[in-house]
Design a protein around this motif. Structure first.
Motif, PDB file in Angstrom:
ATOM      1  N   SER A   1     -40.118  18.608  18.846  1.00  0.00           N
ATOM      2  CA  SER A   1     -39.786  18.402  17.431  1.00  0.00           C
ATOM      3  C   SER A   1     -39.106  19.651  16.885  1.00  0.00           C
ATOM      4  O   SER A   1     -39.396  20.774  17.322  1.00  0.00           O
ATOM      5  N   VAL A   2     -38.214  19.455  15.921  1.00  0.00           N
ATOM      6  CA  VAL A   2     -37.559  20.561  15.217  1.00  0.00           C
ATOM      7  C   VAL A   2     -37.646  20.274  13.727  1.00  0.00           C
ATOM      8  O   VAL A   2     -37.313  19.174  13.275  1.00  0.00           O
ATOM      9  N   LEU A   3     -38.105  21.250  12.954  1.00  0.00           N
ATOM     10  CA  LEU A   3     -38.207  21.123  11.504  1.00  0.00           C
ATOM     11  C   LEU A   3     -37.220  22.087  10.860  1.00  0.00           C
ATOM     12  O   LEU A   3     -37.261  23.298  11.127  1.00  0.00           O
TER      13      LEU A   3
ATOM     14  N   GLY B   1     -40.020  25.527  25.786  1.00  0.00           N
ATOM     15  CA  GLY B   1     -41.402  25.265  26.167  1.00  0.00           C
ATOM     16  C   GLY B   1     -42.363  25.059  25.022  1.00  0.00           C
ATOM     17  O   GLY B   1     -43.584  25.024  25.244  1.00  0.00           O
ATOM     18  N   TYR B   2     -41.873  24.870  23.785  1.00  0.00           N
ATOM     19  CA  TYR B   2     -42.755  24.716  22.627  1.00  0.00           C
ATOM     20  C   TYR B   2     -42.783  23.258  22.158  1.00  0.00           C
ATOM     21  O   TYR B   2     -41.814  22.514  22.335  1.00  0.00           O
ATOM     22  N   ASP B   3     -43.907  22.884  21.539  1.00  0.00           N
ATOM     23  CA  ASP B   3     -44.022  21.537  20.979  1.00  0.00           C
ATOM     24  C   ASP B   3     -43.100  21.364  19.779  1.00  0.00           C
ATOM     25  O   ASP B   3     -42.549  20.276  19.566  1.00  0.00           O
ATOM     26  N   ALA B   4     -42.970  22.407  18.988  1.00  0.00           N
ATOM     27  CA  ALA B   4     -42.173  22.311  17.766  1.00  0.00           C
ATOM     28  C   ALA B   4     -41.496  23.643  17.472  1.00  0.00           C
ATOM     29  O   ALA B   4     -42.062  24.712  17.717  1.00  0.00           O
ATOM     30  N   ALA B   5     -40.276  23.562  16.949  1.00  0.00           N
ATOM     31  CA  ALA B   5     -39.534  24.735  16.492  1.00  0.00           C
ATOM     32  C   ALA B   5     -39.280  24.583  14.997  1.00  0.00           C
ATOM     33  O   ALA B   5     -38.964  23.487  14.516  1.00  0.00           O
TER      34      ALA B   5
ATOM     35  N   GLU C   1     -49.098  16.415  11.370  1.00  0.00           N
ATOM     36  CA  GLU C   1     -48.758  15.021  11.670  1.00  0.00           C
ATOM     37  C   GLU C   1     -48.268  14.874  13.112  1.00  0.00           C
ATOM     38  O   GLU C   1     -48.594  13.904  13.801  1.00  0.00           O
ATOM     39  N   LEU C   2     -47.493  15.831  13.547  1.00  0.00           N
ATOM     40  CA  LEU C   2     -46.898  15.768  14.884  1.00  0.00           C
ATOM     41  C   LEU C   2     -47.898  16.118  15.978  1.00  0.00           C
ATOM     42  O   LEU C   2     -47.639  15.868  17.157  1.00  0.00           O
ATOM     43  N   GLY C   3     -49.001  16.741  15.592  1.00  0.00           N
ATOM     44  CA  GLY C   3     -49.980  17.159  16.581  1.00  0.00           C
ATOM     45  C   GLY C   3     -49.510  18.332  17.428  1.00  0.00           C
ATOM     46  O   GLY C   3     -49.958  18.507  18.574  1.00  0.00           O
ATOM     47  N   ALA C   4     -48.630  19.152  16.883  1.00  0.00           N
ATOM     48  CA  ALA C   4     -48.099  20.291  17.636  1.00  0.00           C
ATOM     49  C   ALA C   4     -49.157  21.370  17.771  1.00  0.00           C
ATOM     50  O   ALA C   4     -49.906  21.644  16.838  1.00  0.00           O
TER      51      ALA C   4
END
Length: 469
Positions: free
Chosen positions: A396-398, A363-367, A288-291
């Motif tokens: 983003s962080v999940l 530097g990451y799109d999502a963690a 969904e986030l496109g990470a």
């Protein structure tokens, strides 16, 4: 003080290569509190013994206490010159530093494997008694003989002293044996001679390696090793808990599920394990986030990293864990040594602690923090928030964590879902934490559930999806 290390490995004189001390020489090493000497009372191909003798200068030791005046005789007349203690542990670490690292260029294969060892410490302070010495050494693979020493042999009615004569025997890697002694000698003595700084936690975890995280007495050992600082002990226990989580894996929820009926006439559809549903839910959110660049913080044995790597939508995947042994398991799971060049360039595994800032986290799109936060001491959660949200600051962080309210639905559960959980949040508590983090760190947060929803109790797993505003 005296400590001896013997082996019957053939040829036994190879012990000199492993210790990096030649059997034909007597070598002396200056210490801040005296002199350490290494010599070999016996050195044949059948049996070789290395002895570490530490001569303590009480005047030097007293001078190291700083400028605070101490006019008591206790600073000069004590057991430090005779009984193995933190002084011997420090000298052992210094004199055998290369051996402790496990490096031996001329005999590396021998250094990497267990060999028959016998270790003797004639006089060891052991305030908790001989049984405690057995409790800390036996789980490490040693046969232990800990004999109490009489307070005075001329007066047997006085009973035993707080000292024991310790003998260990077993097939153990020499580097592991030395690191175990470095930690456990002062632990049993419970009297460190030096001030403990913030780097003491790192020293403990380096020497403890994987054996400390799996030790049944790990909490007692940690608290005794860091007895002068309760805050350092809490930090160390939090880091050990994260390492323990990685070693045990993240499939522990499955053990709580009731067994499927064997004789049902209308069998129910096969249950999907909660761990797999967590993976699927988090993968769905990442889509969904496109990470495309994702870091798994607390990756453990690499199950989720494997799932990410299987999807070509992710151009870069990183796995971070505090446990080196878990990263080794992850590397084997991912078959890093056989991956093609293009696949190998997509994945990265490295060791790191989530409560200490690390430029490699950025530097990451999502963690992803999957079933990790509950293994951190509550007093260290603010440090984790600083590292992940304020410093690394991904888009983003999940975060997933158990729903404590749902625990009553597990018939086999007594207490928390995992022995290393420091806490488990209710839905209200998780919501409060998420919204506070989002408000202070510049993120928006959405709360979701993972697993079968219970009308009264909610889902078994809670999910917080943070998006940077």
């Amino acid at each position: 003080m005296l400590l001896t290390v013997s082996t019957t490995h053939r040829p036994a004189r190879d012990l000199g290569y492993l210790l990096h001390k030649h059997p034909d020489r007597v070598q002396r090493f200056s210490q801040p509190f005296g002199t350490a000497t290494v010599l070999y009372p016996e050195a044949t191909d059948e049996r070789c013994t290395a002895a570490l003798v530490l001569e303590v200068d009480p005047l030097q030791l007293a001078r190291r206490r700083g400028r605070t005046p101490d006019f008591s005789l206790g600073q000069y007349v004590n057991d430090r010159s005779y009984a193995a203690s933190s002084l011997l542990g420090v000298s052992l670490a210094d004199v055998f530093s290369t051996a402790r690292s496990g490096r031996c260029d001329s005999r590396q294969e021998l250094a990497d494997g267990p060999i028959p060892l016998e270790i003797e410490v004639p006089v060891l302070p052991c305030r908790a008694g001989p049984e405690q010495a057995r409790r800390v050494f036996e789980p490490l693979g040693w046969e232990v003989v800990a004999e109490p020493l009489a307070l005075d042999e001329r007066f047997p009615e006085w009973g035993d002293s707080r000292y024991v004569s310790l003998r260990l025997a077993g097939e153990v890697r020499l580097a592991d044996a030395l690191n175990q002694l470095h930690v456990l000698l002062p632990v049993l003595d419970e009297s460190k001679h030096y001030w403990q700084g913030s780097d003491e936690v790192d020293k403990l975890l380096r020497s403890g390696g994987s054996w400390l995280t799996a030790h049944p007495e790990r909490e007692w050992i940690t608290r005794r090793y860091l007895a002068r600082s309760a805050s350092l002990a809490r930090i160390a226990l939090a880091r050990i808990a994260l390492a323990r989580l990685a070693e045990l894996g993240d499939d522990d929820d499955e053990a709580l599920e009731p067994p499927e009926a064997e004789d049902a006439t209308q069998p129910e559809p096969a249950r999907v394990p909660l761990n797999r549903r967590r993976h699927e839910a988090v993968l769905g959110v990442l889509r969904e986030l496109g990470a495309s660049r994702v870091i798994d913080l607390g990756c453990g044995s690499g199950a989720f990293v494997r799932a990410l790597l299987d999807d070509p939508a992710y151009s870069e995947v990183a796995g971070v864990d505090v446990s080196a042994s878990s990263l080794d398991v992850a590397a084997r799971r991912l078959r890093l040594d056989t991956l093609g060049d293009r696949q190998r360039e997509r994945v990265r595994l490295f060791q790191g602690a989530l409560t200490y800032r690390d430029e490699r986290f950025a530097g990451y799109d999502a963690a992803v923090l999957m079933e990790v936060v509950e293994h951190v001491d509550p007093s260290r959660l603010s440090a984790l928030v600083d590292v992940v949200f304020a410093h690394a600051r991904p888009a983003s962080v999940l975060v997933t964590t158990p729903n404590a309210e749902y625990n009553v639905r597990y018939e086999l559960l007594r207490g928390r879902r995992h022995p290393d959980h420091r806490f488990e949040w209710t839905r209200a508590e998780f919501s409060t934490w998420c919204r506070e983090v989002a408000a202070t760190q510049g993120y928006d947060v959405e709360l979701r559930g993972i697993g079968d929803e219970d009308v009264e109790l909610g889902a078994p797993t809670q999910l917080g999806v943070f998006r940077r505003g």
